[in-house]
Design an enzyme around this catalytic site. Structure first.
Site, PDB file in Angstrom:
ATOM      1  N   ASP A  85      -0.847  -7.398   0.596  1.00  0.00           N
ATOM      2  CA  ASP A  85      -0.267  -6.106   0.983  1.00  0.00           C
ATOM      3  C   ASP A  85       1.238  -6.206   1.224  1.00  0.00           C
ATOM      4  O   ASP A  85       1.776  -5.631   2.158  1.00  0.00           O
ATOM      5  CB  ASP A  85      -0.957  -5.530   2.220  1.00  0.00           C
ATOM      6  CG  ASP A  85      -0.661  -4.039   2.393  1.00  0.00           C
ATOM      7  OD1 ASP A  85      -0.189  -3.404   1.427  1.00  0.00           O
ATOM      8  OD2 ASP A  85      -0.887  -3.507   3.499  1.00  0.00           O
ATOM      9  N   HIS A 128       0.813  -1.217   0.000  1.00  0.00           N
ATOM     10  CA  HIS A 128       0.000   0.000   0.000  1.00  0.00           C
ATOM     11  C   HIS A 128       0.849   1.270   0.000  1.00  0.00           C
ATOM     12  O   HIS A 128       0.384   2.331  -0.414  1.00  0.00           O
ATOM     13  CB  HIS A 128      -0.994   0.013   1.170  1.00  0.00           C
ATOM     14  CG  HIS A 128      -0.370   0.230   2.513  1.00  0.00           C
ATOM     15  ND1 HIS A 128      -0.125  -0.802   3.398  1.00  0.00           N
ATOM     16  CD2 HIS A 128       0.034   1.353   3.133  1.00  0.00           C
ATOM     17  CE1 HIS A 128       0.410  -0.301   4.504  1.00  0.00           C
ATOM     18  NE2 HIS A 128       0.512   1.004   4.363  1.00  0.00           N
ATOM     19  N   SER A 141       4.482   1.366   8.722  1.00  0.00           N
ATOM     20  CA  SER A 141       4.006   0.387   7.739  1.00  0.00           C
ATOM     21  C   SER A 141       5.171  -0.244   6.992  1.00  0.00           C
ATOM     22  O   SER A 141       6.021   0.455   6.445  1.00  0.00           O
ATOM     23  CB  SER A 141       3.107   1.092   6.718  1.00  0.00           C
ATOM     24  OG  SER A 141       1.776   0.712   6.860  1.00  0.00           O
TER      25      SER A 141
END
Length: 294
Positions: free
Chosen positions: A169, A137, A244
């Site tokens: 992801d 992402h 992330s």
């Protein structure tokens, strides 16, 4: 200026717990807010009571310890950090990078040019060929633009996108051998246990090399990321925008998951409920991507 994405977006990235309603409210939130902000004031008052109680309890405990315990004891003394976590952090940080995706190009400290990211996150090295794992992402938010990796020593390298797997992801990048990143060891599948200490390492809010500690709160936690449901490792280690794609590691410095999402309330930051893609899924996906892309 780089735009922080991923962890820290409302239920980000794209996280909606199966227990949340269609409006995204937590299970404890009423369908309608009370007029005049009374609910907010009541919540703040409750939090204030908890805070005051906690502080008074700590002070009282300190007084008792001073009177009846070790004369050298102090309420201000911090609990010792387990040596194994310190060692794990020392081993992990050199293999973790900041990932910047999209944006315009600018000069870098390495040969050629690198991009100034419009989306940021983290990543980590997994082998001696300088393959890096990160979240897909981050690249998606970067609009498919150039990707730059910033090393712990501040050097920047333009990264090759080896492959992407949006459904899980995950994405794999590669930087030149001259980067010399230290690959992180991966934990054995199904070896992670609830309650064991873990560290989340990454670049929250652009603060590279940040380490936060917590425990594994749950395993096989079902979460929904985008249109797909996944089982995840739940942790209370503090993770925020920029974490992330970074590793969640155990006390031996082994990666047990890739930090991917957090639960939030009213779109705020970390509330101590974070989710990581389990390492067995990460390794399987990464091996497939590397096998196809070289």
């Amino acid at each position: 200026m780089a735009v922080q994405t991923g962890l820290g977006e409302p239920r980000g990235p794209w996280f909606i717990s199966p227990e949340l309603g269609p409006d995204g409210r937590g299970w404890w939130e009423p369908p309608e807010r009370e007029p005049g902000g009374r609910r907010s004031r009541r919540l703040l008052a409750a939090l204030a009571v908890v805070a005051i109680s906690t502080v008074s309890g700590a002070v009282a405990g300190g007084v008792v310890a001073g009177q009846y315990g070790d004369p050298g004891a102090s309420a201000a003394s911090a609990a010792p950090v387990p040596a194994e976590l310190v060692t794990a952090a020392e081993r992990t940080v050199p293999g973790v990078v900041s990932v910047l995706a999209g944006g315009t190009t600018a000069g870098s400290s390495t040969a050629g040019s690198a991009s100034v990211g419009s989306a940021t996150g983290s990543g980590f090295a997994v082998d001696d060929q300088q393959h890096l794992i990160t979240n897909d992402h981050i690249l998606a938010k970067g609009g498919g633009g150039p990707v730059t990796v910033e090393l712990p020593d501040g050097r920047r390298f333009a990264a090759e996108v080896v492959g992407r797997e949006p459904r899980s992801d995950l994405a794999v990048l590669k930087v030149p051998a001259s980067a010399g990143l230290t690959p992180l060891p991966l934990a054995k599948p199904n070896a992670t246990r609830v309650g064991e200490p873990v560290l989340a390492v990454g670049s929250p809010l652009g603060l590279a090399g940040t380490v936060t500690a917590g425990i594994v709160s749950a395993l096989d936690r079902e979460v929904r990321l985008g249109d797909n449901r996944h089982t995840a490792v739940q942790t209370d280690a503090s993770i925020n925008p920029g974490n992330s794609g970074g590793p969640l590691v155990n006390a031996r410095g082994e990666v047990v998951g890739v930090n991917t999402a957090i639960a939030t309330i009213d779109g705020n930051g970390s509330i101590g409920i974070g989710f990581a893609i389990p390492i067995d899924q990460v390794q399987q996906t990464a091996d497939t991507i590397i096998g196809k892309g070289g």
